[in-house]
Motif scaffolding. Structure first.
Motif, short mmCIF file in Angstrom:
data_model
loop_
_atom_site.label_atom_id
_atom_site.label_comp_id
_atom_site.label_asym_id
_atom_site.label_seq_id
_atom_site.Cartn_x
_atom_site.Cartn_y
_atom_site.Cartn_z
N VAL A 204 1.18 -1.20 0.24
CA VAL A 204 -0.36 -0.22 -0.30
C VAL A 204 1.21 0.77 -0.25
CG1 VAL A 204 -1.23 1.10 1.51
CG2 VAL A 204 -1.91 -1.25 1.16
N TYR B 146 -3.39 7.01 2.32
CA TYR B 146 -4.32 5.76 1.31
C TYR B 146 -5.33 5.53 2.81
CZ TYR B 146 -6.35 0.96 2.27
OH TYR B 146 -7.34 -0.14 1.56
N PHE C 65 -9.81 8.10 2.90
CA PHE C 65 -11.03 7.14 2.65
C PHE C 65 -12.66 8.01 3.64
CE2 PHE C 65 -9.59 2.97 1.87
CZ PHE C 65 -10.58 2.86 1.22
N GLN D 7 -16.36 0.02 4.26
CA GLN D 7 -16.16 0.01 2.71
C GLN D 7 -14.51 -0.34 3.36
OE1 GLN D 7 -16.62 3.94 1.64
NE2 GLN D 7 -18.41 3.77 1.39
N LEU D 8 -13.60 0.30 3.75
CA LEU D 8 -12.07 0.20 4.13
C LEU D 8 -11.74 -0.85 4.73
CD1 LEU D 8 -9.20 1.21 4.86
CD2 LEU D 8 -9.81 2.63 7.25
N LYS E 209 -13.74 -4.70 3.99
CA LYS E 209 -13.40 -4.56 2.42
C LYS E 209 -12.41 -4.08 1.34
CE LYS E 209 -18.60 -5.45 2.26
NZ LYS E 209 -19.77 -4.43 1.76
N ASP E 210 -11.67 -2.67 1.25
CA ASP E 210 -10.53 -2.62 0.59
C ASP E 210 -9.52 -3.04 1.55
OD1 ASP E 210 -10.30 -1.28 -1.67
OD2 ASP E 210 -8.58 -0.23 -0.57
N LYS F 291 -8.92 -5.85 3.45
CA LYS F 291 -9.27 -7.51 3.04
C LYS F 291 -8.77 -8.05 1.84
CE LYS F 291 -12.50 -8.42 6.66
NZ LYS F 291 -13.52 -9.01 6.71
N LYS F 292 -8.75 -7.00 0.71
CA LYS F 292 -9.01 -7.09 -0.98
C LYS F 292 -7.65 -6.92 -0.98
CE LYS F 292 -9.63 -4.17 -3.87
NZ LYS F 292 -10.23 -3.36 -4.56
N ARG F 293 -6.82 -6.72 0.03
CA ARG F 293 -5.37 -6.04 -0.35
C ARG F 293 -4.55 -7.00 0.54
NH1 ARG F 293 -4.42 -1.28 -2.89
NH2 ARG F 293 -6.03 0.13 -3.87
#
Length: 183
Positions: A106, A116, A120, A145-146, A148-149, A151-153
């Motif tokens: 990140v 980063y 948000f 939202q944060l 989810k993002d 976790k995706k990362r």
């Protein structure tokens, strides 16, 4: 006369944390990384326990220097499971190292973890106007939202409730009650 948020009146450890850290905007990447991992370690237990163990966490996790952590040996990482100064949960300990890898990615993508995260909330703290603890939510649309993002990362122990507590701790949201002098 204004009084502190009620949770902070438990003892000196909480009072000090409340008065000097909680809810104050943090922009230092190392401290942001530390707090993310401490919030994850807190999952399922009291924050008070984490605060009491914080110095041991800082020492054993090399002051949360992500690059230094990733340079440690498998033996060092395994030894952490025997350390009484921290929560000896294998998944939580492993998560710090997984998070270090994701954190560095990140930073590389955004220039800093701070850029980063604070993106948000449009780089401004959300100033809530709560008057009672019962009004303070456990999560928000932004924490969802944060989460989810993150976790995706590849981050671990970053569910929406953990992330909301993290956002409170690092000052992304000001949830000091209106009658608290820290608000």
């Amino acid at each position: 006369m204004k009084k502190r948020c009620p949770w902070a009146e438990v003892d000196d450890l909480y009072r000090n944390y409340h008065d000097n850290e909680w809810g104050k905007p943090v922009h230092d990447d190392r401290l942001l990384f530390e707090m993310l991992n401490l919030e994850g370690a807190q999952a399922g237990i009291s924050w008070h326990i984490i605060l009491k163990k914080r110095k041991a966490y800082q020492e054993l996790f090399l002051n949360f220097d992500a690059e230094a952590l990733l340079a440690t040996s498998a033996d060092y990482r395994e030894h952490l499971l025997l350390e009484p100064g921290i929560i000896r949960n294998k998944l939580k300990i492993k998560a710090v190292f997984t998070n270090a890898t994701a954190f560095l990615k990140v930073k590389e993508e955004f220039g800093s973890f701070d850029q980063y995260l604070w993106g948000f909330v449009d780089h401004q703290p959300i100033d809530n106007k709560f008057t009672t603890l019962s009004e303070v939510p456990a999560e928000s649309e932004i924490s969802i939202q944060l989460s989810k993002d993150l976790k995706k990362r590849g981050f671990k122990f970053v569910g929406p409730k953990i992330i909301y507590a993290y956002m409170q701790a690092i000052g992304m949201v000001n949830d000091h009650l209106m009658d608290c002098p820290c608000h």
